[in-house]
Design an enzyme around this catalytic site. Structure first.
Site, short mmCIF file in Angstrom:
data_model
loop_
_atom_site.label_atom_id
_atom_site.label_comp_id
_atom_site.label_asym_id
_atom_site.label_seq_id
_atom_site.Cartn_x
_atom_site.Cartn_y
_atom_site.Cartn_z
N ASN A 14 -17.22 -1.40 2.72
CA ASN A 14 -17.02 -0.13 2.51
C ASN A 14 -18.40 0.48 2.10
O ASN A 14 -18.90 1.57 2.69
CB ASN A 14 -15.78 0.52 1.85
CG ASN A 14 -14.64 0.57 2.60
OD1 ASN A 14 -14.41 1.61 3.62
ND2 ASN A 14 -13.55 -0.38 2.45
N HIS A 103 -7.88 4.16 -1.30
CA HIS A 103 -6.65 3.10 -1.55
C HIS A 103 -6.39 2.67 -0.07
O HIS A 103 -5.99 3.62 0.87
CB HIS A 103 -5.60 3.58 -2.33
CG HIS A 103 -4.76 2.63 -2.63
ND1 HIS A 103 -4.78 1.53 -3.44
CD2 HIS A 103 -3.40 2.48 -2.07
CE1 HIS A 103 -3.51 0.75 -3.43
NE2 HIS A 103 -2.72 1.30 -2.66
C1 GRF Z 1 -10.52 -1.88 0.98
O1 GRF Z 1 -9.41 -2.15 1.75
C2 GRF Z 1 -10.35 -0.51 0.19
O2 GRF Z 1 -9.30 0.34 0.71
C3 GRF Z 1 -9.69 -1.20 -1.05
O3 GRF Z 1 -10.31 -2.37 -1.20
C4 GRF Z 1 -11.09 -2.89 0.06
C5 GRF Z 1 -12.31 -2.96 -0.05
O4 GRF Z 1 -12.92 -3.70 0.88
N1 GRF Z 1 -10.26 -0.25 -2.35
P1 GRF Z 1 -14.68 -4.10 0.86
O5 GRF Z 1 -15.05 -4.52 -0.36
O6 GRF Z 1 -15.20 -2.70 0.99
O7 GRF Z 1 -14.64 -4.63 2.31
#
Ligand code: GRF
Length: 189
Positions: A14, A103
């Site tokens: 992300n 989330h």
């Molecule tokens: C994502 O699913 C987000 O919703 C949650 O943690 C995960 C992070 O994934 N808070 P990444 O580290 O961004 O791949």
């Protein structure tokens, strides 16, 4: 130009997606990525994106080291993208309504301590939910309890595994998280 810090504990997909989204939008600068894990893959992504990244332990957060770093860089806005620690009072006080989290479920369901990553999707499939999704919310002193800013949904089929749900939820994260951040930074929301 607003200065944004991203906090991540794990892979950081992300974080990378958000940074790439803003690459040609002169709206903000991502001053650094901060993790609580030295071996988090997000550091590798930061290196490839040419963004400074740091690690501060849980104790360091509590001792105020993270707040010191945020202030040293003049950070205006904090994005939690897969960050697993609770944000200490010393940071919450300094950044009211300036810290957001994503989330991977439709809060208030499937939130709170221990509800992260695949645990969320396993609970959703175990309970035979027909939908899941994402929640972007302001951060307060409790896990996943701040005011909700945005939610998006996806269908959950009876044949879906937790992995299938995770894929659908990740797709929503990548599609919407950067756009919600953009709206907040433009003060539209
Ligand atoms: C994502 O699913 C987000 O919703 C949650 O943690 C995960 C992070 O994934 N808070 P990444 O580290 O961004 O791949």
């Amino acid at each position: 130009m607003q200065r944004v810090a991203i906090l991540a504990s794990g892979s950081g997909s992300n974080a990378e997606n958000i940074i790439r989204y803003f690459e040609n939008r002169q709206l903000c600068v991502f001053s650094f990525i901060l993790s609580n894990k030295t071996d988090a893959y997000v550091h590798e992504r930061a290196r490839k994106l040419d963004i400074p990244s740091f690690t501060i332990s849980k104790q360091g957060f509590e001792r105020g080291e993270a707040l010191q770093l945020l202030k040293a860089y003049g950070i205006d806005f904090i994005v939690l993208a897969g960050f697993l620690l609770k944000i200490p009072e010393n940071i919450l006080k300094e950044y009211p309504n300036k810290i957001i989290n994503i989330h991977p479920a439709l809060l208030p369901k499937y939130g709170g301590k221990g509800m992260y990553g695949t645990h969320v999707h396993e609970a959703v499939t175990a309970n035979k939910e027909t939908e899941s999704g994402i929640t972007i919310h302001y951060v307060n002193e409790n896990y996943d309890e701040g005011a909700i800013i945005f939610q998006a949904k996806c269908e959950v089929l009876p044949t879906d595994s937790a992995e299938d749900v995770a894929k659908k939820v990740h797709a929503l994260e990548y599609a919407y998280f950067p756009r919600v951040i953009e709206s907040l930074l433009l003060n539209r929301l």
